[in-house]
Design a protein around this motif. Structure first.
Motif, PDB file in Angstrom:
ATOM      1  N   PHE A  54     -16.761   3.995   7.673  1.00 49.51           N
ATOM      2  CA  PHE A  54     -15.404   3.920   7.141  1.00 49.51           C
ATOM      3  C   PHE A  54     -15.191   2.717   6.230  1.00 49.51           C
ATOM      4  O   PHE A  54     -14.123   2.584   5.647  1.00 49.51           O
ATOM      5  N   SER A  55     -16.197   1.842   6.104  1.00 50.41           N
ATOM      6  CA  SER A  55     -16.089   0.792   5.087  1.00 50.41           C
ATOM      7  C   SER A  55     -16.265   1.372   3.684  1.00 50.41           C
ATOM      8  O   SER A  55     -15.908   0.727   2.696  1.00 50.41           O
ATOM      9  N   PHE A  56     -16.814   2.596   3.607  1.00 51.63           N
ATOM     10  CA  PHE A  56     -16.970   3.289   2.317  1.00 51.63           C
ATOM     11  C   PHE A  56     -15.896   4.352   2.119  1.00 51.63           C
ATOM     12  O   PHE A  56     -16.012   5.201   1.244  1.00 51.63           O
ATOM     13  N   ASN A  57     -14.863   4.303   2.926  1.00 58.64           N
ATOM     14  CA  ASN A  57     -13.781   5.287   2.835  1.00 58.64           C
ATOM     15  C   ASN A  57     -12.810   4.914   1.718  1.00 58.64           C
ATOM     16  O   ASN A  57     -12.403   3.756   1.589  1.00 58.64           O
ATOM     17  N   SER A  58     -12.433   5.880   0.919  1.00 57.91           N
ATOM     18  CA  SER A  58     -11.480   5.618  -0.164  1.00 57.91           C
ATOM     19  C   SER A  58     -10.062   5.445   0.364  1.00 57.91           C
ATOM     20  O   SER A  58      -9.220   4.817  -0.286  1.00 57.91           O
ATOM     21  N   GLU A  59      -9.807   5.998   1.558  1.00 56.44           N
ATOM     22  CA  GLU A  59      -8.485   5.878   2.156  1.00 56.44           C
ATOM     23  C   GLU A  59      -8.331   4.553   2.886  1.00 56.44           C
ATOM     24  O   GLU A  59      -9.317   3.946   3.320  1.00 56.44           O
ATOM     25  N   LYS A  60      -7.073   4.133   3.051  1.00 50.42           N
ATOM     26  CA  LYS A  60      -6.821   2.857   3.714  1.00 50.42           C
ATOM     27  C   LYS A  60      -6.934   2.962   5.220  1.00 50.42           C
ATOM     28  O   LYS A  60      -7.345   2.001   5.884  1.00 50.42           O
ATOM     29  N   PHE A  61      -6.614   4.114   5.780  1.00 51.91           N
ATOM     30  CA  PHE A  61      -6.591   4.265   7.233  1.00 51.91           C
ATOM     31  C   PHE A  61      -7.811   5.049   7.701  1.00 51.91           C
ATOM     32  O   PHE A  61      -8.259   5.988   7.040  1.00 51.91           O
ATOM     33  N   SER A  62      -8.324   4.679   8.885  1.00 49.58           N
ATOM     34  CA  SER A  62      -9.536   5.288   9.410  1.00 49.58           C
ATOM     35  C   SER A  62      -9.313   6.667  10.020  1.00 49.58           C
ATOM     36  O   SER A  62     -10.264   7.313  10.451  1.00 49.58           O
ATOM     37  N   SER A  63      -8.068   7.099  10.101  1.00 51.14           N
ATOM     38  CA  SER A  63      -7.786   8.406  10.680  1.00 51.14           C
ATOM     39  C   SER A  63      -8.217   9.547   9.764  1.00 51.14           C
ATOM     40  O   SER A  63      -8.326  10.693  10.205  1.00 51.14           O
ATOM     41  N   HIS A  64      -8.458   9.208   8.496  1.00 55.62           N
ATOM     42  CA  HIS A  64      -8.846  10.252   7.539  1.00 55.62           C
ATOM     43  C   HIS A  64      -9.866   9.685   6.571  1.00 55.62           C
ATOM     44  O   HIS A  64      -9.690   8.591   6.030  1.00 55.62           O
ATOM     45  N   PHE A  65     -10.976  10.421   6.357  1.00 56.54           N
ATOM     46  CA  PHE A  65     -12.001  10.005   5.402  1.00 56.54           C
ATOM     47  C   PHE A  65     -11.798  10.792   4.109  1.00 56.54           C
ATOM     48  O   PHE A  65     -11.912  12.018   4.093  1.00 56.54           O
ATOM     49  N   PHE A  92     -16.368   8.975  -0.688  1.00 53.31           N
ATOM     50  CA  PHE A  92     -17.186   7.762  -0.741  1.00 53.31           C
ATOM     51  C   PHE A  92     -16.675   6.835  -1.836  1.00 53.31           C
ATOM     52  O   PHE A  92     -16.461   7.251  -2.986  1.00 53.31           O
ATOM     53  N   SER A  93     -16.470   5.566  -1.484  1.00 54.83           N
ATOM     54  CA  SER A  93     -15.942   4.599  -2.445  1.00 54.83           C
ATOM     55  C   SER A  93     -16.376   3.196  -2.058  1.00 54.83           C
ATOM     56  O   SER A  93     -16.555   2.882  -0.869  1.00 54.83           O
ATOM     57  N   LEU A  94     -16.559   2.354  -3.082  1.00 53.56           N
ATOM     58  CA  LEU A  94     -16.917   0.943  -2.865  1.00 53.56           C
ATOM     59  C   LEU A  94     -15.742   0.015  -3.165  1.00 53.56           C
ATOM     60  O   LEU A  94     -15.933  -1.192  -3.324  1.00 53.56           O
ATOM     61  N   LYS A  95     -14.523   0.576  -3.215  1.00 54.90           N
ATOM     62  CA  LYS A  95     -13.393  -0.237  -3.659  1.00 54.90           C
ATOM     63  C   LYS A  95     -13.045  -1.353  -2.670  1.00 54.90           C
ATOM     64  O   LYS A  95     -12.568  -2.409  -3.077  1.00 54.90           O
ATOM     65  N   TRP A  96     -13.328  -1.123  -1.365  1.00 54.00           N
ATOM     66  CA  TRP A  96     -13.010  -2.168  -0.399  1.00 54.00           C
ATOM     67  C   TRP A  96     -14.015  -3.315  -0.469  1.00 54.00           C
ATOM     68  O   TRP A  96     -13.661  -4.466  -0.211  1.00 54.00           O
ATOM     69  N   TYR A  97     -15.242  -3.020  -0.865  1.00 57.30           N
ATOM     70  CA  TYR A  97     -16.221  -4.085  -1.113  1.00 57.30           C
ATOM     71  C   TYR A  97     -15.836  -4.869  -2.364  1.00 57.30           C
ATOM     72  O   TYR A  97     -15.988  -6.095  -2.403  1.00 57.30           O
ATOM     73  N   SER A  98     -15.350  -4.154  -3.367  1.00 60.14           N
ATOM     74  CA  SER A  98     -14.896  -4.819  -4.589  1.00 60.14           C
ATOM     75  C   SER A  98     -13.687  -5.699  -4.297  1.00 60.14           C
ATOM     76  O   SER A  98     -13.602  -6.837  -4.784  1.00 60.14           O
ATOM     77  N   ALA A  99     -12.753  -5.186  -3.496  1.00 59.96           N
ATOM     78  CA  ALA A  99     -11.572  -5.970  -3.128  1.00 59.96           C
ATOM     79  C   ALA A  99     -11.962  -7.184  -2.293  1.00 59.96           C
ATOM     80  O   ALA A  99     -11.384  -8.268  -2.439  1.00 59.96           O
TER      81      ALA A  99
END
Length: 260
Positions: A28-39, A42-49
């Motif tokens: 879920f660190s690669f999840n594009s959504e903010k909440f873990s209840s829904h995937f 695939f996204s790297l935006k949280w690593y970028s942030a």
């Protein structure tokens, strides 16, 4: 045969129980959504942030700085102390071993509050210095416990033979004792490094307002509300520690193969 399969099943179940939360966090660190209840996707935006967050980068800087300094100093102190304890015998040796085991057996909160009280008594301002000292005190007993078994494996007459052949005590230490116990020293350094990075309680009670590390930063982020940046940061920390463990174990296995 059935008993062997049951043992393997229970072992697999235990590892699943231990590592399933970590795998879930990493996914879920690669999840594009903010909440873990829904995937979402695939996204790297949280690593970028995460990597563009100045507070995180500053906390990472202090974490690595404190871990490196405290690990080096505690490894030196721990190795010297372990050699001294190994040369002792009887009641003094047992007493020092019991004293060394106290910080290991004590809850971290006891060591943290004790160090904080000591710094207040000597009027040492809380900051980077107190944080480094606290981590050195916290890590040194683990280094001693890592080096002592290697010293016990040394042949008893090795040092005497070296001195009888004309070697000086310093030469014997550098060329004979230290190479023999090097795996224990490396293990102690890695132990101290991982303990320093992972520690929260010691750091929380012995740092200043202007110095923070990753564990304290994660705690403050969690209090403001769970963010996927925490998942990304935890994933990077887990992978870093895993690589260090593989390097340490791989180096030890490689040295064993060379000795064969």
């Amino acid at each position: 045969m059935v008993g062997k399969w049951l043992k393997r099943f229970y072992l697999a179940l235990t590892y699943i129980f231990l590592y399933a939360p970590i795998v879930f966090l990493m996914v879920f660190s690669f999840n594009s959504e903010k909440f873990s209840s829904h995937f979402g996707h695939f996204s790297l935006k949280w690593y970028s942030a995460l990597l563009s967050d100045d507070r995180i980068l500053l906390a990472l800087y202090y974490t690595v700085l404190v871990a490196i300094i405290s690990s080096i100093v505690s490894t030196i102190f721990g190795t010297i102390t372990a050699i001294g304890i190994d040369k002792m015998s009887g009641l003094p040796k047992k007493t020092l071993l019991n004293i060394n085991n106290l910080p290991v057996l004590n809850p971290d909160i006891v060591t943290a509050v004790s160090l904080m009280t000591l710094f207040i008594f000597f009027k040492i301002p809380f900051g980077l210095l107190t944080l480094v000292i606290a981590h050195i005190v916290f890590s040194t007993p683990y280094v001693i416990l890592s080096v002592l078994p290697k010293l016990k494996q040394l042949p008893k007459d090795l040092v005497k033979a070296s001195l009888d052949l004309g070697a000086t005590p310093s030469y014997t230490m550098r060329k004979i004792i230290l190479p023999q116990i090097k795996p224990g020293i490396i293990a102690g350094f890695l132990f101290a490094f991982t303990m320093s990075i992972d520690d929260f309680v010691i750091s929380f009670f012995n740092t200043g307002d202007d110095v923070t590390n990753l564990s304290i930063e994660i705690y403050s982020m969690a209090r403001r509300g769970l963010s996927p940046e925490i998942n990304a940061l935890s994933t990077l920390m887990f992978i870093t520690i895993l690589i260090l463990l593989f390097l340490a174990n791989g180096k030890e296995l490689f040295s064993k193969e060379e000795n064969r």
